[in-house]
Design a protein around this motif. Structure first.
Motif, PDB file in Angstrom:
ATOM      1  N   ILE A 191       5.189 -69.535  27.663  1.00 60.82           N
ATOM      2  CA  ILE A 191       5.803 -67.841  27.817  1.00 60.82           C
ATOM      3  C   ILE A 191       5.463 -66.888  28.384  1.00 60.82           C
ATOM      4  CG2 ILE A 191       7.866 -66.750  26.367  1.00 60.82           C
ATOM      5  CD1 ILE A 191       8.880 -69.523  27.063  1.00 60.82           C
ATOM      6  N   GLU A 192       4.498 -66.408  28.178  1.00 59.08           N
ATOM      7  CA  GLU A 192       3.594 -65.044  27.758  1.00 59.08           C
ATOM      8  C   GLU A 192       3.019 -65.205  29.507  1.00 59.08           C
ATOM      9  OE1 GLU A 192       1.042 -64.106  25.385  1.00 59.08           O
ATOM     10  OE2 GLU A 192       1.637 -63.301  23.798  1.00 59.08           O
ATOM     11  N   TYR A 193       2.699 -66.325  30.295  1.00 60.04           N
ATOM     12  CA  TYR A 193       2.598 -66.888  31.820  1.00 60.04           C
ATOM     13  C   TYR A 193       3.722 -66.671  32.838  1.00 60.04           C
ATOM     14  CZ  TYR A 193       0.898 -68.723  35.911  1.00 60.04           C
ATOM     15  OH  TYR A 193       0.663 -69.432  37.056  1.00 60.04           O
ATOM     16  N   LEU A 194       4.817 -67.035  32.384  1.00 57.87           N
ATOM     17  CA  LEU A 194       5.777 -66.860  33.093  1.00 57.87           C
ATOM     18  C   LEU A 194       6.592 -65.421  32.509  1.00 57.87           C
ATOM     19  CD1 LEU A 194       7.935 -69.870  31.523  1.00 57.87           C
ATOM     20  CD2 LEU A 194       7.150 -69.734  34.224  1.00 57.87           C
ATOM     21  N   ILE A 195       6.782 -64.650  31.589  1.00 57.14           N
ATOM     22  CA  ILE A 195       6.536 -62.809  31.452  1.00 57.14           C
ATOM     23  C   ILE A 195       5.711 -62.358  32.731  1.00 57.14           C
ATOM     24  CG2 ILE A 195       6.852 -61.075  30.190  1.00 57.14           C
ATOM     25  CD1 ILE A 195       6.726 -63.013  27.933  1.00 57.14           C
ATOM     26  N   ARG A 196       4.572 -63.022  32.758  1.00 55.48           N
ATOM     27  CA  ARG A 196       3.989 -61.771  33.467  1.00 55.48           C
ATOM     28  C   ARG A 196       3.975 -62.480  34.947  1.00 55.48           C
ATOM     29  NH1 ARG A 196       0.197 -63.589  29.689  1.00 55.48           N
ATOM     30  NH2 ARG A 196      -0.700 -61.742  28.557  1.00 55.48           N
ATOM     31  N   LEU A 197       4.745 -63.545  35.208  1.00 59.69           N
ATOM     32  CA  LEU A 197       4.974 -63.508  36.756  1.00 59.69           C
ATOM     33  C   LEU A 197       6.319 -63.401  36.877  1.00 59.69           C
ATOM     34  CD1 LEU A 197       4.954 -66.018  38.995  1.00 59.69           C
ATOM     35  CD2 LEU A 197       6.267 -67.362  38.058  1.00 59.69           C
ATOM     36  N   LEU A 198       7.234 -63.258  36.237  1.00 59.14           N
ATOM     37  CA  LEU A 198       8.548 -63.031  36.455  1.00 59.14           C
ATOM     38  C   LEU A 198       8.762 -61.323  36.521  1.00 59.14           C
ATOM     39  CD1 LEU A 198      10.412 -66.127  34.834  1.00 59.14           C
ATOM     40  CD2 LEU A 198       9.845 -65.470  37.558  1.00 59.14           C
ATOM     41  N   LYS A 199       8.660 -60.320  34.702  1.00 63.11           N
ATOM     42  CA  LYS A 199       9.009 -58.903  35.462  1.00 63.11           C
ATOM     43  C   LYS A 199       8.949 -58.437  36.346  1.00 63.11           C
ATOM     44  CE  LYS A 199       4.817 -57.632  33.112  1.00 63.11           C
ATOM     45  NZ  LYS A 199       4.365 -56.655  33.605  1.00 63.11           N
ATOM     46  N   ASP A 200       8.244 -58.387  37.110  1.00 62.66           N
ATOM     47  CA  ASP A 200       8.239 -57.521  37.604  1.00 62.66           C
ATOM     48  C   ASP A 200       9.019 -57.509  38.881  1.00 62.66           C
ATOM     49  OD1 ASP A 200       5.877 -55.879  37.069  1.00 62.66           O
ATOM     50  OD2 ASP A 200       4.421 -57.441  38.202  1.00 62.66           O
ATOM     51  N   ASP A 201      10.159 -58.451  38.570  1.00 62.93           N
ATOM     52  CA  ASP A 201      10.936 -58.716  40.247  1.00 62.93           C
ATOM     53  C   ASP A 201      11.953 -58.340  39.697  1.00 62.93           C
ATOM     54  OD1 ASP A 201       9.104 -58.326  42.372  1.00 62.93           O
ATOM     55  OD2 ASP A 201       8.618 -60.225  41.649  1.00 62.93           O
ATOM     56  N   TYR A 202      11.938 -59.098  37.970  1.00 57.04           N
ATOM     57  CA  TYR A 202      13.793 -60.098  37.152  1.00 57.04           C
ATOM     58  C   TYR A 202      13.317 -59.057  35.844  1.00 57.04           C
ATOM     59  CZ  TYR A 202      13.143 -63.452  41.026  1.00 57.04           C
ATOM     60  OH  TYR A 202      13.758 -64.182  42.506  1.00 57.04           O
ATOM     61  N   LYS A 203      15.269 -58.722  35.486  1.00 56.67           N
ATOM     62  CA  LYS A 203      14.708 -58.618  33.912  1.00 56.67           C
ATOM     63  C   LYS A 203      14.697 -59.443  33.557  1.00 56.67           C
ATOM     64  CE  LYS A 203      18.239 -54.801  35.396  1.00 56.67           C
ATOM     65  NZ  LYS A 203      19.225 -54.302  35.352  1.00 56.67           N
ATOM     66  N   VAL A 204      13.352 -59.715  33.060  1.00 58.16           N
ATOM     67  CA  VAL A 204      13.340 -61.153  31.767  1.00 58.16           C
ATOM     68  C   VAL A 204      14.273 -60.587  30.205  1.00 58.16           C
ATOM     69  CG1 VAL A 204      12.052 -62.873  31.111  1.00 58.16           C
ATOM     70  CG2 VAL A 204      11.325 -61.357  33.149  1.00 58.16           C
ATOM     71  N   ALA A 205      14.751 -61.839  29.916  1.00 58.69           N
ATOM     72  CA  ALA A 205      15.074 -62.381  28.568  1.00 58.69           C
ATOM     73  C   ALA A 205      14.630 -63.381  27.576  1.00 58.69           C
ATOM     74  CB  ALA A 205      16.211 -62.013  27.834  1.00 58.69           C
ATOM     75  N   THR A 206      13.441 -63.718  26.651  1.00 59.02           N
ATOM     76  CA  THR A 206      12.975 -64.807  26.125  1.00 59.02           C
ATOM     77  C   THR A 206      13.860 -64.775  24.592  1.00 59.02           C
ATOM     78  OG1 THR A 206      12.103 -63.270  24.109  1.00 59.02           O
ATOM     79  CG2 THR A 206      10.279 -63.985  26.362  1.00 59.02           C
ATOM     80  N   LEU A 207      14.237 -66.301  24.641  1.00 57.74           N
ATOM     81  CA  LEU A 207      15.150 -66.870  23.496  1.00 57.74           C
ATOM     82  C   LEU A 207      14.589 -66.993  22.236  1.00 57.74           C
ATOM     83  CD1 LEU A 207      17.780 -66.363  21.661  1.00 57.74           C
ATOM     84  CD2 LEU A 207      19.403 -67.939  23.479  1.00 57.74           C
ATOM     85  N   SER A 208      14.099 -67.475  21.162  1.00 57.31           N
ATOM     86  CA  SER A 208      13.822 -68.314  20.513  1.00 57.31           C
ATOM     87  C   SER A 208      14.417 -68.544  19.274  1.00 57.31           C
ATOM     88  CB  SER A 208      12.171 -68.164  19.816  1.00 57.31           C
ATOM     89  OG  SER A 208      11.078 -67.372  20.742  1.00 57.31           O
ATOM     90  N   ARG A 209      13.871 -69.779  17.984  1.00 56.40           N
ATOM     91  CA  ARG A 209      14.759 -70.009  16.970  1.00 56.40           C
ATOM     92  C   ARG A 209      14.184 -69.194  16.136  1.00 56.40           C
ATOM     93  NH1 ARG A 209      13.214 -75.377  13.586  1.00 56.40           N
ATOM     94  NH2 ARG A 209      11.314 -74.794  14.651  1.00 56.40           N
ATOM     95  N   GLY A 210      13.031 -68.276  16.470  1.00 58.14           N
ATOM     96  CA  GLY A 210      12.759 -67.548  15.382  1.00 58.14           C
ATOM     97  C   GLY A 210      12.259 -68.182  13.469  1.00 58.14           C
ATOM     98  N   TYR A 211      11.225 -69.308  14.067  1.00 61.18           N
ATOM     99  CA  TYR A 211      10.760 -69.654  12.696  1.00 61.18           C
ATOM    100  C   TYR A 211      10.657 -69.344  11.782  1.00 61.18           C
ATOM    101  CZ  TYR A 211       8.516 -74.384  10.505  1.00 61.18           C
ATOM    102  OH  TYR A 211       8.346 -75.068   9.614  1.00 61.18           O
ATOM    103  N   LYS A 212      10.880 -69.166  10.673  1.00 60.03           N
ATOM    104  CA  LYS A 212      10.773 -68.848   9.414  1.00 60.03           C
ATOM    105  C   LYS A 212      10.688 -67.829   9.243  1.00 60.03           C
ATOM    106  CE  LYS A 212       7.426 -72.155   7.353  1.00 60.03           C
ATOM    107  NZ  LYS A 212       6.224 -72.164   6.753  1.00 60.03           N
ATOM    108  N   ARG A 213      11.746 -66.867   9.562  1.00 59.55           N
ATOM    109  CA  ARG A 213      11.791 -65.751   9.467  1.00 59.55           C
ATOM    110  C   ARG A 213      13.089 -65.190   8.817  1.00 59.55           C
ATOM    111  NH1 ARG A 213      17.310 -64.268  12.732  1.00 59.55           N
ATOM    112  NH2 ARG A 213      17.934 -66.744  13.764  1.00 59.55           N
ATOM    113  N   LYS A 214      13.039 -63.961   7.928  1.00 57.29           N
ATOM    114  CA  LYS A 214      13.732 -63.936   6.833  1.00 57.29           C
ATOM    115  C   LYS A 214      14.991 -63.323   7.105  1.00 57.29           C
ATOM    116  CE  LYS A 214      10.128 -63.584   4.065  1.00 57.29           C
ATOM    117  NZ  LYS A 214       8.759 -63.031   3.090  1.00 57.29           N
TER     118      LYS A 214
END
Length: 335
Positions: A57-80
Motif C-alpha cells: 500500500i505504501e509503495y502505491l501511495i508513493r507511486l500515485l500521490k504526486d499526480d492523484y488525490k489518494v485515499a486509503t480505506l482499511s477495516r481498522g483491525y482491533k481499533r476501539k
C-alpha cells in the motif's frame, strides 16, 4: 496448534465448499457487488498472516500521490472505535488501527486515511468529502467482494505460496486457490534478493497465470538505521537491545539482524498484539527497544518508552518495477 489443525482436517471440505459457493454467487451476480465511478485498487491475499500488504500500500501511495488525490480505506483491525473514521491529528492506533495509523503517520498531509469495516459505506463517505479522492486503495479487501474493485493486486509469499497451501482450518487459505483468478496482478513477496531465473520460472508454472494476469516478484530491504520520533541510530552502533515484534512472521527480521551479528533478546507477540500494563512495565526495564514500524505505532503512545523506542524501516523493491508501475498507471489513465 499444528496438531489441532490436523485434527480439524475433516472441516476443510466444509470450509472449502462455503467459500467456493460464496464466490460463485458473486461471480454470477446473485450477491450484490458495488462499483464506483473512480479507480479502486484492492491489495489483498488468499492466506491469513503477513504477506506484505502494508508495504505494498505504501509503495502505491508513493507511486500515485504526486499526480492523484489518494485515499486509503482499511477495516481498522482491533481499533476501539466503530463505523467510518477519517484520520486527523487526534488519530491513534486505538482509534483507527495500527496499520492505517502508520499510513497517516507517514503521509498525513498528502493523502486521506480512513477506516470502515463496511467498505461500501467507507467509499461512500470518502466521496462526500470536500476534496474528493481520485483513487481509493483498499487494504486487505480481496475477500471483501461487496465492493467491485477495478484492479486487484494479490500477494503471496515466497516461503509459503498459495499454490502449496490449503484452506482453513488445516491450511492458511481464506478461500480456494481458484480465487487467485480474480487478481489482475499477482506479486510473490519476500523473495530472496538474488532469486534465480529458474526459480522464477518454477513459480510462474505453478501460478499458471491467465492471459489477463501479470506476475511480479518483490523483496524487502531493511534500512541501515533505526528511527525514533526524534532520533536515529546506525545499526552498527547498536549493542545489546530488546527486539519486540507483534507481527505475523518475524523470521525475516530476526535473520537480518543475526546476519548483522547483532545481539538482542526477542519478545515475540502475536500479530496486532494489544500490549498490556504488564507488557509495558517489562519493556520499561529495557535500555533500548527495537521494533517494527507497525508495533511502533502502538507503543509510541507510552511516554515511559519514548527515549528508548526505535523501529527499523523497510522498503519494497519489485522486479520489473517499471512494468508494474506501468500497469497501475495505465489502469488509472483508463478512468
Amino acid at each position: 496448534m499444528k496438531l489441532l489443525r490436523k485434527i480439524l482436517f475433516p472441516m476443510v471440505p466444509i470450509y472449502y465448499a462455503i467459500t467456493w459457493c460464496r464466490n460463485i454467487l458473486y461471480d454470477f451476480g446473485l450477491k450484490k457487488s458495488t462499483s464506483f465511478d473512480l479507480p479502486v485498487i484492492c491489495v489483498g491475499n488468499l492466506s491469513v498472516g503477513g504477506t506484505g500488504k502494508t508495504p505494498m500500500i505504501e509503495y502505491l501511495i508513493r507511486l500515485l500521490k504526486d499526480d492523484y488525490k489518494v485515499a486509503t480505506l482499511s477495516r481498522g483491525y482491533k481499533r476501539k472505535t466503530e463505523g467510518f473514521q477519517l484520520a486527523d491529528e487526534n488519530a491513534t492506533a486505538e482509534t483507527i488501527g495500527d496499520e492505517p495509523f502508520q499510513f497517516y503517520h507517514k503521509f498525513k498531509n498528502e493523502i486521506n486515511v480512513a477506516v470502515d469495516s463496511n467498505r461500501v459505506n467507507g467509499i461512500g463517505q470518502l466521496l462526500k468529502l470536500k476534496h474528493l479522492p481520485e483513487v481509493v486503495l483498499l487494504d486487505d479487501a480481496f475477500q471483501h467482494r461487496k465492493v467491485k474493485a477495478g484492479f486487484n493486486i494479490m500477494l503471496t509469499t515466497y516461503n509459503n505460496p498459495y499454490f502449496k497451501d490449503t484452506v482453513l482450518p488445516t491450511g492458511n487459505l481464506r478461500e480456494p486457490r481458484s480465487g487467485a483468478k480474480r487478481a489482475h496482478i499477482i506479486v510473490v513477496t519476500k523473495c530472496p534478493k538474488h532469486m534465480s531465473y529458474y526459480e522464477k520460472v518454477g513459480f510462474l508454472r505453478r501460478i499458471n497465470a491467465t492471459n489477463d494476469q501479470q506476475v511480479f516478484f518483490s523483496s524487502i530491504s531493511y534500512a541501515d538505521e533505526v528511527i525514533s520520533e526524534n532520533a536515529a541510530l546506525q545499526l552498527n552502533e547498536l549493542k545489546d537491545f530488546a527486539l519486540v515484534t507483534g507481527i505475523a512472521n518475524a523470521s525475516p527480521l530476526i535473520k537480518f539482524l543475526k546476519n548483522k551479528n547483532l545481539k538482542f533478546e526477542h519478545s515475540n507477540f502475536k500479530d496486532h498484539h494489544e500490549f498490556s500494563a504488564n507488557d509495558i512495565s517489562a519493556l520499561e526495564s529495557k535500555k533500548l527497544i527495537i521494533t517494527t514500524e507497525k508495533d511502533f505505532m502502538r507503543l509510541k503512545q507510552y511516554k515511559s518508552l519514548k527515549d528508548k523506542l526505535f523501529y527499523l524501516p523497510i522498503t519494497v523493491s519489485i522486479s520489473d518495477g517499471n512494468k508494474f508501475n506501468e500497469a497501475i498507471l495505465n489502469f488509472m489513465k483508463s478512468y
